[in-house]
Design a protein around this motif. Structure first.
Motif, PDB file in Angstrom:
ATOM      1  N   ASP A   1     -23.336  11.334  35.010  1.00 19.83           N
ATOM      2  CA  ASP A   1     -23.681  12.788  34.239  1.00 19.83           C
ATOM      3  C   ASP A   1     -22.567  13.558  34.347  1.00 19.83           C
ATOM      4  O   ASP A   1     -21.636  13.544  34.787  1.00 19.83           O
TER       5      ASP A   1
ATOM      6  N   LYS B   1     -30.936  23.330  34.727  1.00 18.79           N
ATOM      7  CA  LYS B   1     -30.215  23.375  35.520  1.00 18.79           C
ATOM      8  C   LYS B   1     -29.914  25.063  35.545  1.00 18.79           C
ATOM      9  O   LYS B   1     -30.174  26.469  35.498  1.00 18.79           O
TER      10      LYS B   1
ATOM     11  N   VAL C   1     -33.571  19.238  29.016  1.00 15.01           N
ATOM     12  CA  VAL C   1     -32.649  19.583  30.370  1.00 15.01           C
ATOM     13  C   VAL C   1     -33.176  20.846  31.147  1.00 15.01           C
ATOM     14  O   VAL C   1     -33.278  22.154  30.708  1.00 15.01           O
TER      15      VAL C   1
ATOM     16  N   ASN D   1     -35.826  23.912  27.042  1.00 15.82           N
ATOM     17  CA  ASN D   1     -34.815  23.500  27.817  1.00 15.82           C
ATOM     18  C   ASN D   1     -34.200  25.410  28.739  1.00 15.82           C
ATOM     19  O   ASN D   1     -35.352  26.087  28.081  1.00 15.82           O
TER      20      ASN D   1
ATOM     21  N   GLU E   1     -27.332  12.757  31.297  1.00 19.48           N
ATOM     22  CA  GLU E   1     -27.861  13.817  29.884  1.00 19.48           C
ATOM     23  C   GLU E   1     -27.208  12.871  29.101  1.00 19.48           C
ATOM     24  O   GLU E   1     -27.993  12.730  27.945  1.00 19.48           O
TER      25      GLU E   1
ATOM     26  N   GLN F   1     -26.686  22.493  39.604  1.00 19.11           N
ATOM     27  CA  GLN F   1     -28.058  21.270  40.032  1.00 19.11           C
ATOM     28  C   GLN F   1     -28.341  21.488  38.594  1.00 19.11           C
ATOM     29  O   GLN F   1     -28.248  22.124  37.812  1.00 19.11           O
ATOM     30  N   LYS F   2     -28.848  19.749  38.248  1.00 14.64           N
ATOM     31  CA  LYS F   2     -29.760  19.651  36.726  1.00 14.64           C
ATOM     32  C   LYS F   2     -30.437  18.826  37.065  1.00 14.64           C
ATOM     33  O   LYS F   2     -30.946  17.349  37.547  1.00 14.64           O
TER      34      LYS F   2
ATOM     35  N   ALA G   1     -32.058  26.457  30.792  1.00 16.71           N
ATOM     36  CA  ALA G   1     -30.583  26.045  30.450  1.00 16.71           C
ATOM     37  C   ALA G   1     -29.578  27.089  30.217  1.00 16.71           C
ATOM     38  O   ALA G   1     -28.322  26.869  30.342  1.00 16.71           O
TER      39      ALA G   1
ATOM     40  N   GLU H   1     -21.305  16.807  32.642  1.00 10.97           N
ATOM     41  CA  GLU H   1     -21.523  18.264  33.533  1.00 10.97           C
ATOM     42  C   GLU H   1     -20.977  18.245  34.860  1.00 10.97           C
ATOM     43  O   GLU H   1     -20.155  19.080  35.657  1.00 10.97           O
ATOM     44  N   THR H   2     -22.181  17.370  35.278  1.00 13.31           N
ATOM     45  CA  THR H   2     -22.471  17.297  37.003  1.00 13.31           C
ATOM     46  C   THR H   2     -20.738  16.819  37.483  1.00 13.31           C
ATOM     47  O   THR H   2     -19.890  17.638  38.580  1.00 13.31           O
TER      48      THR H   2
END
Length: 523
Positions: A255, A419, A417, A521, A405, A452-453, A523, A257-258
């Motif tokens: 992912d 998160k 999503v 979402n 994602e 976290q997501k 998020a 973004e992570t």
């Protein structure tokens, strides 16, 4: 009825095993082969496992539990292999230190924390501490294998394969219906002039040969798990760490973004990363010790003065003996090729663990060893590692499972999503997620409290992926992954009972949205 191996007159305690292993490590010839073979058993061996690491030990235990007879042979005086001796266990020790030191440095001079600004802490002391303590787990595994699992073994004795049924070790010849090759892997070499200089280390030589404290600058070559984990530890000791990476670090995190959050925290701790870099030469001084590293980069050649280089360029399967003795087929990376029953190209010869290539993970070694045992005993098996959870250490624990994602959006039309922290200009200035081992960060350094997501298919309501940067979530991911493979939905997740504060907020986030007929979402 007594358990296997109990009440033997010649049984060794864990402490006695520890002392014996230490003597054998100091002088293998003085101790000689360590033999636990039931000569009185008239049955032939169903399998000889060549290599007593995770695959060989777990495969042996499984075959023995099924009622078969096995023999595991290893050149080391202990079972368990490289993991507890020089590989995964030390990197967990160093990663624990990295997390503790990051906390101490983040609050340096505040609360009860000492002032660590401009101070180096010792790398060698931690290495020495590990080296001193590692024979304890070795002793437990030898004790458990002999006295509780009833495993037959010959240790401190290198094996030589004679044919598909025959092995020589410790001056004896052993025959079996099958061979199971569990020879493991070793660190890939650094192919650069000067790689033999004193002060150049990989994960194994670091714990075996480090004899002096590294200086203030460390060069790490590589961008994979091992390079990142050790680089973060070196950085946490207060040293300048320069990572020379051919591609980009943390590329295994699916992912984007992570990955970005984890990478940003590494950079914030002061790690310098040069992507697209190739080491040209390691230059030594008159004493043949490292003096500087010369590298080619996209911005031109650079030279870095240092007395300590750590390289982590992947693993290379130890397949040479099997190729030379049995002619087994290998792939371009040297891994032994097996089918889904773990059968090699040599009839009656199986292989498991790191020897069969990626993923070179502990779960695969243990599980493939057990599957090979089942195949030896005539069970129809099919094993290919797929859809497993994964993790790595930076200064944090980074855990993930399923899709990132980006991949989810390529495969599903309606991706939802959820998160923490939320997308907001002030998101990183809010102390969420706040949980185990991040509470001080959440109160005073909120941008460091984690990420976290959860990724969902809005149509089927199924969980597609989960990602976490923080602490304490890794244990949960191995169970969560099984549920996700079974079709876990947001509604089922919301029905679970969470422990509060828990490392992941997935249950709580799911409960906030599960009432929606059409998911949106969070998020």
């Amino acid at each position: 009825m007594a358990e296997p191996g109990r009440n033997r007159a010649d049984a060794l305690s864990v402490a006695q095993w520890k002392e014996k292993i230490e003597r054998a490590l100091a002088c293998p010839q003085a101790v000689g082969p360590i033999r636990n073979i039931k000569d009185e058993d008239p049955r032939p061996f169903d399998a000889i496992f060549i290599g007593g690491g995770a695959a060989g030990r777990f495969g042996s235990a499984y075959l023995r539990a099924m009622g078969g007879r096995q023999l595991v042979i290893d050149c080391w005086p202990f079972l368990g292999g490289a993991c507890p001796h020089s590989a995964c266990v030390p990197h967990h020790v160093f990663s624990d230190c990295a997390a503790e030191l990051m906390l101490a440095r983040s609050f340096s001079g505040e609360l009860w924390f000492p002032d660590l600004r401009e101070k180096l802490t010792s790398i060698k002391e931690v290495v020495d501490l590990f080296r001193k303590g590692r024979t304890g787990p070795h002793a437990v595994m030898n004790y458990q294998s002999r006295e509780q699992l009833d495993i037959e073994f010959l240790l401190n004795a290198p094996a030589r394969i004679l044919d598909r049924h025959t092995v020589e070790a410790g001056g004896e010849i052993f025959r079996a219906r099958h061979l199971v090759l569990t020879l493991g892997a070793e660190a890939a070499p650094l192919e650069a002039p000067g790689s033999e200089l004193v002060g150049v280390h990989n994960y194994a030589t670091l714990v075996e040969t480090l004899d002096r404290e590294p200086g203030a600058t460390v060069v790490v070559i590589g961008g994979g798990k091992t390079a990142v984990e050790y680089g973060c530890f070196f950085n946490a000791t207060g040293r300048r760490v320069i990572m020379l990476v051919r591609n980009r670090p943390l590329d295994m995190i699916p992912d984007r973004e992570t990955r970005a959050y984890a990478l940003e925290r590494m950079l914030q701790q002061g790690i310098e990363i040069i992507e697209g870099a190739d080491v040209v030469e390691i230059v030594g001084d008159s004493a043949r010790r490292v003096a500087r590293v010369v590298a080619a980069t996209p911005d031109g050649p650079i030279e870095i003065e240092t007395d300590f280089v750590f390289h982590a360029l992947g693993e290379r399967p130890r397949s040479r003996m099997a190729v030379e003795a049995l002619g087994v087929e290998i792939d371009a990376k040297g891994a032994v090729i097996v089918d889904e029953a773990l059968q090699t190209s040599a009839p009656g010869v199986f292989a498991a663990g790191d020897l069969i290539g990626s993923p070179m993970e502990m779960f695969k070694a243990r599980k493939s060893g057990a599957y090979a045992a089942r195949a030896v005993m005539g069970e129809k098996v099919s094993y290919r590692p797929r859809d497993w959870p994964d993790f790595l250490h930076t200064h944090y624990e980074v855990s993930w499972l399923g899709l990132g994602e980006e991949d989810a959006r390529e495969k599903f039309k309606n991706v939802v999503v959820m998160k923490l922290p939320p997308d907001n200009p002030d998101g990183l200035n809010i102390g969420l997620p706040a949980s185990d081992r991040t509470m001080l960060y959440a109160m005073a350094r909120p941008h460091m409290s984690g990420f976290q997501k959860l990724i969902l298919d809005g149509d089927s309501r199924r969980v597609l992926g989960a990602h976490h940067v923080g602490y304490g979530a890794k244990d949960g991911f191995q169970y969560l992954n099984a549920l996700v493979r079974g079709g876990l939905t947001i509604d089922q997740l919301a029905e679970m009972d969470e422990l509060f504060l828990n490392p992941t907020y997935f249950i709580q986030l799911a409960r906030l949205r599960a009432g929606q007929p059409n998911l949106t979402n969070l998020a």
